[in-house]
Scaffold this active site. Structure first.
Site, PDB file in Angstrom:
ATOM      1  N   SER A 157       2.547  -1.952  -9.270  1.00 35.92           N
ATOM      2  CA  SER A 157       2.999  -3.315  -9.558  1.00 35.92           C
ATOM      3  C   SER A 157       2.230  -3.882 -10.753  1.00 35.92           C
ATOM      4  O   SER A 157       2.271  -3.321 -11.844  1.00 35.92           O
ATOM      5  CB  SER A 157       2.846  -4.185  -8.309  1.00 35.92           C
ATOM      6  OG  SER A 157       3.566  -5.381  -8.431  1.00 35.92           O
ATOM      7  N   ASP A 206       9.097  -2.304  -5.696  1.00 35.63           N
ATOM      8  CA  ASP A 206       7.668  -2.551  -5.853  1.00 35.63           C
ATOM      9  C   ASP A 206       6.812  -1.483  -5.186  1.00 35.63           C
ATOM     10  O   ASP A 206       6.925  -1.234  -3.987  1.00 35.63           O
ATOM     11  CB  ASP A 206       7.344  -3.923  -5.251  1.00 35.63           C
ATOM     12  CG  ASP A 206       6.029  -4.481  -5.747  1.00 35.63           C
ATOM     13  OD1 ASP A 206       5.121  -3.692  -6.046  1.00 35.63           O
ATOM     14  OD2 ASP A 206       5.903  -5.718  -5.828  1.00 35.63           O
TER      15      ASP A 206
END
Length: 324
Positions: A43, A206
């Site tokens: 991320s 993610d």
């Protein structure tokens, strides 16, 4: 700055806009002589990690990392698809439309384009440009960068570029900005990235969902000592049983709590493991949420300072660095 240069692998945790603190920590480590041969991140950690890996490859002074990251305009992260401009006056409807038809409120185009530009200036486009050891047969030794993503279609972590050959893809050919954008695709907030390979089309989201802090990414599977020690940077503090309860007040609150619970539960073991804790810098910025994209310059500076200060405290306790 120290004249003595020491090599280490760097691992960066995900955490949305709090990732600015990762830059501060990396700069503090660089000032005392650490050079990062390989970088792993998820991320926000993937975003910062990609920039650092490209800078190390290009021989750029890491002190410039803060300057480069400051060019990222967080207010533009919540971009809209051209076809939804007619709904700008009703953002909630635009959000709902994006989730319903694209699985995300925002396409994430701005982040991809920003990263493409930054990496291009540093001579990087694909993972082939980030090869560390071209003769290495183990992909973990071959590349300067690895980013964690969550393959929702196959319910597993996908480490890019390491795992790409198993998908029937050429790792050197994948664009770095696309992989990082996939790793930063917060569910429902950003449209997931699609990857077509040997198993069909995978939906990538993610990396923090399954591996927000891949601190063991560069650990060896045998008993041999690693070439370099690993230094990790987390955007949270060690787990505490005294953490206050956060009330769940509605469906959005429930969804947020589910995501946070998933992320935290997959990483708690790294805090409990003494070896992992010893090689980890805990930088916990306060007063800013993951998705507070309207950061003021003062808040950005505060995040940077928090990461820098946390790293300096860690360095003071471990001037020789972690054990290899």
């Amino acid at each position: 700055m120290s004249e003595e240069r020491r090599s280490a692998d760097l691992v960066l945790e995900g955490g949305g806009v709090k990732g600015i603190a990762l830059v501060g920590a990396a700069v503090a480590l660089d000032e005392v002589g650490w050079r990062f041969e390989r970088v792993a991140g998820s991320s926000a950690g993937a975003v910062v990690g990609a920039v650092i890996a490209a800078m190390q490859r290009a021989g750029e002074p890491l002190a410039r990392a803060d300057e480069i990251m400051r060019t990222l305009d967080y207010t533009q992260m919540q971009d809209r698809r051209p076809g939804l401009r007619w709904l700008q006056w009703w953002p909630r409807a635009a959000d709902a439309w994006g989730i319903l038809f694209h699985l995300g409120m925002h396409p994430g185009t701005y982040l991809t384009q920003w990263l493409r530009g930054v990496l291009a200036d540093l001579g990087v486009r694909t993972f082939g440009d980030l090869v560390l050891d071209p003769l290495a047969s183990d992909p973990r030794q071959r590349y300067r960068l690895v980013v964690s993503t969550s393959d929702l279609s196959r319910q597993r972590v996908l480490r890019v570029p390491w795992d790409l050959p198993s998908y029937g893809l050429v790792a050197d050919d994948l664009e770095v900005a696309v992989a990082v954008r996939a790793s930063a695709g917060i569910p429902f907030l950003f449209e997931p990235v699609r990857l077509r390979g040997a198993y069909g089309e995978s939906t990538l989201a993610d990396g923090s969902l399954l591996e927000t802090f891949p601190v063991a990414a560069f650990d060896r599977d045998d008993d041999a000592a690693p070439r370099w020690p690993t230094i990790g940077v987390r955007l949270s503090s060690p787990a505490s049983e005294r953490a206050p309860a956060v009330p769940v007040t509605g469906p959005i609150s429930l969804l947020r709590s589910l995501i946070h619970t998933t992320v935290d539960s997959t990483q708690i073991r790294h805090v409990d493991d003494p070896r992992d804790a010893e090689r980890t810098i805990f930088a916990k910025p306060r007063g800013v949420g993951w998705t507070d994209f309207d950061l003021t310059p003062a808040q950005q500076q505060s995040l940077y300072d928090d990461g820098y200060a946390a790293a300096r405290r860690w360095i003071a306790r471990r001037p020789e660095g972690p054990a290899a």
